[in-house]
Design a protein around this motif. Structure first.
Motif, PDB file in Angstrom:
ATOM      1  N   ARG A   6       0.669  -1.122   0.003  1.00 32.21           N
ATOM      2  CA  ARG A   6      -0.180  -0.147  -0.104  1.00 32.21           C
ATOM      3  C   ARG A   6       0.862   1.107   0.067  1.00 32.21           C
ATOM      4  O   ARG A   6       2.220   1.141   0.266  1.00 32.21           O
ATOM      5  CB  ARG A   6      -0.905  -0.047   1.235  1.00 32.21           C
ATOM      6  CG  ARG A   6      -0.419   0.244   2.535  1.00 32.21           C
ATOM      7  CD  ARG A   6       0.758   0.082   3.133  1.00 32.21           C
ATOM      8  NE  ARG A   6       1.152   0.150   4.442  1.00 32.21           N
ATOM      9  CZ  ARG A   6       1.806   1.028   4.871  1.00 32.21           C
ATOM     10  NH1 ARG A   6       2.185   2.021   4.326  1.00 32.21           N
ATOM     11  NH2 ARG A   6       1.945   1.135   6.054  1.00 32.21           N
ATOM     12  N   ALA A   8       0.312   4.958   1.690  1.00 31.29           N
ATOM     13  CA  ALA A   8      -0.561   5.644   2.755  1.00 31.29           C
ATOM     14  C   ALA A   8      -0.323   7.116   3.074  1.00 31.29           C
ATOM     15  O   ALA A   8       0.356   7.261   4.205  1.00 31.29           O
ATOM     16  CB  ALA A   8      -0.373   4.621   3.888  1.00 31.29           C
ATOM     17  N   PRO A   9      -0.543   8.070   2.081  1.00 32.32           N
ATOM     18  CA  PRO A   9      -0.202   9.314   2.458  1.00 32.32           C
ATOM     19  C   PRO A   9      -1.350   9.913   3.180  1.00 32.32           C
ATOM     20  O   PRO A   9      -2.472   9.545   3.217  1.00 32.32           O
ATOM     21  CB  PRO A   9      -0.634  10.005   0.927  1.00 32.32           C
ATOM     22  CG  PRO A   9      -1.506   9.053   0.255  1.00 32.32           C
ATOM     23  CD  PRO A   9      -1.362   7.687   0.795  1.00 32.32           C
ATOM     24  N   SER A  10      -0.747  11.146   3.842  1.00 32.94           N
ATOM     25  CA  SER A  10      -1.662  11.903   4.560  1.00 32.94           C
ATOM     26  C   SER A  10      -2.024  13.186   3.725  1.00 32.94           C
ATOM     27  O   SER A  10      -1.277  13.939   3.068  1.00 32.94           O
ATOM     28  CB  SER A  10      -0.969  12.800   5.727  1.00 32.94           C
ATOM     29  OG  SER A  10      -0.727  11.429   6.556  1.00 32.94           O
ATOM     30  N   HIS A  19       6.996  11.854  -1.638  1.00 32.10           N
ATOM     31  CA  HIS A  19       5.899  11.124  -1.585  1.00 32.10           C
ATOM     32  C   HIS A  19       5.614  10.160  -2.830  1.00 32.10           C
ATOM     33  O   HIS A  19       5.414   8.920  -2.676  1.00 32.10           O
ATOM     34  CB  HIS A  19       4.601  11.711  -1.297  1.00 32.10           C
ATOM     35  CG  HIS A  19       4.495  12.265  -0.006  1.00 32.10           C
ATOM     36  ND1 HIS A  19       4.206  13.531   0.315  1.00 32.10           N
ATOM     37  CD2 HIS A  19       4.888  11.840   1.149  1.00 32.10           C
ATOM     38  CE1 HIS A  19       4.204  13.770   1.591  1.00 32.10           C
ATOM     39  NE2 HIS A  19       4.718  12.527   2.242  1.00 32.10           N
ATOM     40  N   GLU A  42      -4.290   8.460   5.208  1.00 32.43           N
ATOM     41  CA  GLU A  42      -4.129   8.467   6.614  1.00 32.43           C
ATOM     42  C   GLU A  42      -4.472   9.838   7.139  1.00 32.43           C
ATOM     43  O   GLU A  42      -3.447  10.694   7.106  1.00 32.43           O
ATOM     44  CB  GLU A  42      -2.696   8.182   6.889  1.00 32.43           C
ATOM     45  CG  GLU A  42      -2.412   6.759   6.566  1.00 32.43           C
ATOM     46  CD  GLU A  42      -1.339   5.982   7.210  1.00 32.43           C
ATOM     47  OE1 GLU A  42      -0.389   6.632   7.846  1.00 32.43           O
ATOM     48  OE2 GLU A  42      -1.549   4.781   7.420  1.00 32.43           O
ATOM     49  N   TYR A 201      -1.203   7.480  14.739  1.00 30.82           N
ATOM     50  CA  TYR A 201      -0.829   6.950  13.561  1.00 30.82           C
ATOM     51  C   TYR A 201      -0.276   5.511  13.808  1.00 30.82           C
ATOM     52  O   TYR A 201      -0.495   4.695  12.982  1.00 30.82           O
ATOM     53  CB  TYR A 201       0.690   7.577  13.299  1.00 30.82           C
ATOM     54  CG  TYR A 201       1.489   6.826  12.153  1.00 30.82           C
ATOM     55  CD1 TYR A 201       1.060   6.434  11.176  1.00 30.82           C
ATOM     56  CD2 TYR A 201       2.751   6.652  12.576  1.00 30.82           C
ATOM     57  CE1 TYR A 201       2.015   5.317  10.114  1.00 30.82           C
ATOM     58  CE2 TYR A 201       3.404   5.978  11.858  1.00 30.82           C
ATOM     59  CZ  TYR A 201       3.194   5.265  10.765  1.00 30.82           C
ATOM     60  OH  TYR A 201       4.130   4.539   9.961  1.00 30.82           O
ATOM     61  N   VAL A 205      -2.192   2.586  11.993  1.00 30.52           N
ATOM     62  CA  VAL A 205      -1.342   1.978  10.835  1.00 30.52           C
ATOM     63  C   VAL A 205      -1.356   0.495  11.154  1.00 30.52           C
ATOM     64  O   VAL A 205      -1.367  -0.590  10.281  1.00 30.52           O
ATOM     65  CB  VAL A 205      -0.089   2.663  10.471  1.00 30.52           C
ATOM     66  CG1 VAL A 205       1.146   2.289  12.073  1.00 30.52           C
ATOM     67  CG2 VAL A 205       0.633   2.181   9.341  1.00 30.52           C
ATOM     68  N   ARG A 219       7.657   1.572   2.607  1.00 35.19           N
ATOM     69  CA  ARG A 219       7.875   2.938   3.155  1.00 35.19           C
ATOM     70  C   ARG A 219       9.195   3.573   3.101  1.00 35.19           C
ATOM     71  O   ARG A 219      10.155   2.866   3.302  1.00 35.19           O
ATOM     72  CB  ARG A 219       6.758   2.993   4.430  1.00 35.19           C
ATOM     73  CG  ARG A 219       7.250   2.269   5.511  1.00 35.19           C
ATOM     74  CD  ARG A 219       6.609   2.544   6.912  1.00 35.19           C
ATOM     75  NE  ARG A 219       6.980   1.711   7.789  1.00 35.19           N
ATOM     76  CZ  ARG A 219       6.326   1.543   8.921  1.00 35.19           C
ATOM     77  NH1 ARG A 219       4.998   1.836   9.269  1.00 35.19           N
ATOM     78  NH2 ARG A 219       6.800   0.572   9.968  1.00 35.19           N
ATOM     79  N   LEU A 223      10.857   5.779   8.668  1.00 32.23           N
ATOM     80  CA  LEU A 223       9.841   5.030   9.797  1.00 32.23           C
ATOM     81  C   LEU A 223      10.414   3.813  10.276  1.00 32.23           C
ATOM     82  O   LEU A 223       9.744   2.914  10.942  1.00 32.23           O
ATOM     83  CB  LEU A 223       8.594   4.888   8.972  1.00 32.23           C
ATOM     84  CG  LEU A 223       7.788   5.902   8.704  1.00 32.23           C
ATOM     85  CD1 LEU A 223       6.509   5.866   7.457  1.00 32.23           C
ATOM     86  CD2 LEU A 223       7.240   6.926   9.906  1.00 32.23           C
TER      87      LEU A 223
END
Ligand code: GLU
Length: 286
Positions: A6, A8-10, A19, A42, A201, A205, A219, A223
């Motif tokens: 996936r 998973a952007p904000s 991104h 997200e 988060y 997540v 990702r 992270l």
């Protein structure tokens, strides 16, 4: 194994090059493995995330040549599920209310003999039930923190045995998939929710990766250091631990990470100034 990953952007601004690289890396991995590629918004931070950023985000990804499965999961529509996760951790007695202000936390950290960074290691003695009740009645703000000491007691030997498979290039010097120990101790007692925001988060997540059957979390390597906390939550909640692939971060010409404030690095701006998706892909492959 089914390969499911996936992006998973904000949606708190326009998509920038960093991104886009993450999205493209995950999408390409799904294509290479005959897998599935999901998009997840997200957006639990409802003050920063705005619906108006969603359509431009989708447009940018389509322009890059990506496609994804519908429906897109929007985290702000699932606060009840995240609240239920927090309730489970409360029922296990693993979280506590922390009423300290940011300044008080920083003072505590400064007093600790081996304070590292901004890590809060929890109170020396738990707050009494009377004091907690009085503070609640007074309407004081608080955070729900995960107590690492209680997690250690709860999991026993399993705490020290937590591991995950890392496939990313930079997490350790090794090549190829390798097992990495998941020790959340350096992170201290992390905030999992606040009085006014019932999730974080971390909860969202971990819950969503499991719910959506994510086999590979792809990702940015920024992270990587949070991953032991995610593995801890998976262990506490009896959820599977996916394979992790932390990718390098794309940097600008001065060696800095792209940020939402760099207007010139947004895909919108690059498209307007004539960039092509082939051009961007060649930057990604460098
Ligand atoms: N929403 C996070 C971000 O935009 C991504 C989190 C993840 O991939 O686990 O940085």
């Amino acid at each position: 194994m089914n390969f499911v990953t996936r992006f998973a952007p904000s949606p708190s601004g326009y998509l920038h090059l960093g991104h886009a690289f993450s999205a493209w890396t995950a999408w390409r991995a799904a294509c290479d493995n005959n897998g599935r590629f999901l998009l997840r918004l997200e957006d639990i931070d409802t003050t920063r995330c705005k619906r108006e950023f969603e359509a431009p985000l989708f447009d940018d990804l389509i322009w890059l040549g990506l496609d994804w499965e519908e429906p897109v999961r929007r985290q702000s529509e699932h606060f009840d599920e995240y609240a239920a996760v927090l309730e489970r951790l409360k029922a296990l007695g693993l979280v506590y209310r922390c009423f300290k202000t940011r300044t008080e936390i920083l003072e505590d950290i400064a007093r600790a003999p081996h304070g590292v960074g901004e890590v809060y290691r929890g109170p020396d003695t738990p707050m009494s039930a009377d004091e907690e009740a009085a503070r609640l009645t007074a309407g004081e703000a608080y955070a729900w923190r995960l107590s690492l000491d209680r997690c250690r007691d709860h999991l026993g030997e399993r705490f020290g045995a937590m591991r995950f498979v890392e496939e990313g290039p930079s997490a350790t010097k090794g090549q190829g998939p390798r097992e990495v120990g998941a020790d959340p101790t350096p992170l201290g007692d992390v905030v999992l929710a606040r009085k006014d925001v019932g999730t974080s988060y971390h909860i969202a997540v971990v819950h969503d990766d499991a719910l959506q059957g994510i086999s590979h979390v792809i990702r940015g390597e920024d992270l990587f250091e949070l991953t032991p906390l995610h593995v801890l939550l998976q262990t506490l909640l009896d959820l599977p631990t996916p394979i992790y692939r932390h990718h390098r971060l794309l940097l600008d010409e001065t060696g800095k990470r792209f940020a939402k404030r760099d207007q010139a690095a947004t895909l919108q701006a690059m498209r307007e100034s004539g960039a092509t998706s082939e051009g961007l892909r060649s930057i990604f492959l460098r």
